[in-house]
Enzyme design. Sequence first.
Site, mmCIF file in Angstrom:
data_model
loop_
_atom_site.group_PDB
_atom_site.id
_atom_site.type_symbol
_atom_site.label_atom_id
_atom_site.label_comp_id
_atom_site.label_asym_id
_atom_site.label_seq_id
_atom_site.Cartn_x
_atom_site.Cartn_y
_atom_site.Cartn_z
ATOM 1 C CG HIS A 8 45.433 40.908 -82.736
ATOM 2 N ND1 HIS A 8 45.544 42.266 -82.588
ATOM 3 C CD2 HIS A 8 44.148 40.661 -83.073
ATOM 4 C CE1 HIS A 8 44.355 42.812 -82.823
ATOM 5 N NE2 HIS A 8 43.489 41.857 -83.111
ATOM 6 C CD GLU A 59 41.560 41.205 -86.863
ATOM 7 O OE1 GLU A 59 40.553 40.784 -86.311
ATOM 8 O OE2 GLU A 59 42.456 41.797 -86.237
HETATM 9 O O1 G3P Z 1 40.830 40.891 -83.258
HETATM 10 C C1 G3P Z 1 39.740 41.665 -83.594
HETATM 11 C C2 G3P Z 1 40.114 43.006 -84.002
HETATM 12 O O2 G3P Z 1 41.412 43.393 -84.100
HETATM 13 C C3 G3P Z 1 39.101 43.872 -84.607
HETATM 14 O O3 G3P Z 1 38.817 44.847 -83.667
HETATM 15 O O4 G3P Z 1 37.393 46.446 -82.538
HETATM 16 O O5 G3P Z 1 37.618 46.509 -85.028
HETATM 17 O O6 G3P Z 1 36.352 44.666 -83.965
HETATM 18 P P1 G3P Z 1 37.474 45.662 -83.806
#
Ligand code: G3P
Length: 226
Positions: A96, A144
């Site tokens: 992550h 991400e």
């Molecule tokens: O693992 C999920 C993440 O890093 C995204 O975070 O708060 O933008 O949904 P968020």
Amino acid sequence: MRSLNYPVVIVNFKIYIESTGKRGLELAKLAEKAYKETGVCIAVAPQAPDIRLIAENTDIPVLAQHIDPMTPGAGTGAILAEAVKEAGAVGTLINHSEKRLTLADIDACIKRARQVGLISLVCTNTPEVTYATAALNPDIIAYEPPELIGTGIPVSKAKPEAVTEALQLVEKINPHLPVLCGAGISTGEDVKKALELGTKGVLLASGVVKAKDPYKILVDMAKACL
Ligand code: G3P
């Protein structure tokens, strides 16, 4: 309901106080209720000390947030794949953005997860890391972009071309490898857009964990998958 199926909404509990300990169990129960009501798979990734509590008191898939690339033995403070599995997790996040690993360690974690029967979900932050990770053959990739994490600006709407690029890169290596996207996903609309781009679901955190009414958001997100 314990195994992952697609489309999937995965809620990473991170270390938010709203999703820690008993509050984490309450949130997981809401996720379970939304899963049962809609039939759409909703999984949760609590902190390691909360895995057993949630796995023993709900039927939904539980993932660890991290494992270390280590085997049983001397390694104080590490998170062992076997321990996560025995606590009731069906899988684990790896790499992550808030817990980054080297490529060699990502490879080792995927192998450790596979050895003990855990699903490996590797997070990636750039096209290059996505491409390299696909070659390591994890079970799932979640792209991400770090600059959108926690902003409420959904990757599926703000950077659709980056999601498409991630999907194309993975497809070149393994067309059967499921790809999710995450960062800023906060509404059913954001989830719908992510699926329209070709992902198999989303990984998200603050949009649900920090919501006034997490159950409503979870149901909206799940319904967007139908
Ligand atoms: O693992 C999920 C993440 O890093 C995204 O975070 O708060 O933008 O949904 P968020």
